[in-house]
Design a protein around this motif. Structure first.
Motif, PDB file in Angstrom:
ATOM      1  N   ARG A  45      48.083 -30.833  14.949  1.00 50.45           N
ATOM      2  CA  ARG A  45      47.691 -32.217  14.700  1.00 50.45           C
ATOM      3  C   ARG A  45      46.171 -32.264  14.627  1.00 50.45           C
ATOM      4  N   GLN A  46      45.649 -33.194  13.838  1.00 53.05           N
ATOM      5  CA  GLN A  46      44.205 -33.301  13.651  1.00 53.05           C
ATOM      6  C   GLN A  46      43.562 -33.940  14.877  1.00 53.05           C
ATOM      7  N   VAL A  47      42.601 -33.216  15.457  1.00 48.39           N
ATOM      8  CA  VAL A  47      41.839 -33.693  16.606  1.00 48.39           C
ATOM      9  C   VAL A  47      40.541 -34.338  16.122  1.00 48.39           C
ATOM     10  N   ALA A  73      39.305 -29.919  12.573  1.00 45.07           N
ATOM     11  CA  ALA A  73      39.803 -29.352  13.836  1.00 45.07           C
ATOM     12  C   ALA A  73      41.236 -29.814  14.084  1.00 45.07           C
ATOM     13  N   TYR A  74      42.141 -28.840  14.099  1.00 43.41           N
ATOM     14  CA  TYR A  74      43.567 -29.094  14.308  1.00 43.41           C
ATOM     15  C   TYR A  74      44.027 -28.269  15.494  1.00 43.41           C
ATOM     16  N   ALA A  75      44.902 -28.848  16.308  1.00 46.66           N
ATOM     17  CA  ALA A  75      45.367 -28.145  17.506  1.00 46.66           C
ATOM     18  C   ALA A  75      46.872 -28.296  17.656  1.00 46.66           C
ATOM     19  N   LEU A  93      46.201 -28.429  22.678  1.00 47.77           N
ATOM     20  CA  LEU A  93      45.909 -29.777  23.178  1.00 47.77           C
ATOM     21  C   LEU A  93      45.971 -29.807  24.700  1.00 47.77           C
ATOM     22  N   ALA A  94      46.968 -29.128  25.266  1.00 45.40           N
ATOM     23  CA  ALA A  94      47.074 -29.056  26.728  1.00 45.40           C
ATOM     24  C   ALA A  94      45.874 -28.323  27.320  1.00 45.40           C
TER      25      ALA A  94
END
Length: 164
Positions: free
Chosen positions: A114-116, A120-122, A127-128
């Motif tokens: 997903r886009q942060v 930047a995608y995580a 994300l955790a």
């Protein structure tokens, strides 16, 4: 050791790091922190080739990086830490080495991410890890180049982790 920058960029050492970040901070040593890269002689050879001539290069796994940095190895040298993602940096925190802030750069779009921030995608694990870093009090900001505006990622990461 003077850690002048801690950067996440999944390309590790490339044109932006070599031509923009290294001169911006007067970096003398690039320290890549990654368990897989530290165990891969071919990838280390590519990184040595990409490393700017004015810099020394170290490639450590997370445990070795945390241990060596905690001992103050290379004291007085301007060091920039580069990691592919947040997971090795969170592990360093868990091993007792404190990072006050992390600049997030390129994290490529991959399946399940997903886009942060822009570029930047995580994934869920990343994300955790970002949330874990925030819980340690680490400041997270997105900044693609030294002259770009810094974008605080605290709210975005927290909101994305609440959505899981």
């Amino acid at each position: 050791m003077a850690i002048v920058e801690v950067r996440i960029d999944d390309r590790l050492i490339h044109g932006q790091v070599s031509n923009l970040w290294v001169p911006h901070f007067g970096v003398e040593r690039l320290l890549v922190v990654d368990d897989a890269v530290a165990a891969d002689e071919d990838r280390k050879a590519v990184l040595r080739f990409a490393c700017p001539p004015q810099c020394k290069l170290s490639v450590f796994d997370t445990a070795k990086a945390a241990e060596k940095l905690s001992r103050g190895i290379d004291a007085g040298i301007r060091v920039m830490i580069v990691a592919v993602g947040p997971i090795p940096l969170l592990r360093m925190q868990e091993l007792g080495y404190r990072l006050p802030s992390i600049t997030v750069g390129n994290m490529s779009r991959r399946p399940g991410t997903r886009q942060v921030a822009n570029l930047a995608y995580a994934n869920g694990e990343e994300l955790a890890a970002f949330q874990g870093l925030l819980n340690f009090g680490v400041t997270l900001a997105f900044q693609p180049t030294p002259t770009s505006r810094r974008e605080d990622l605290t709210a975005a990461v927290t909101k994305m982790n609440e959505g899981h």
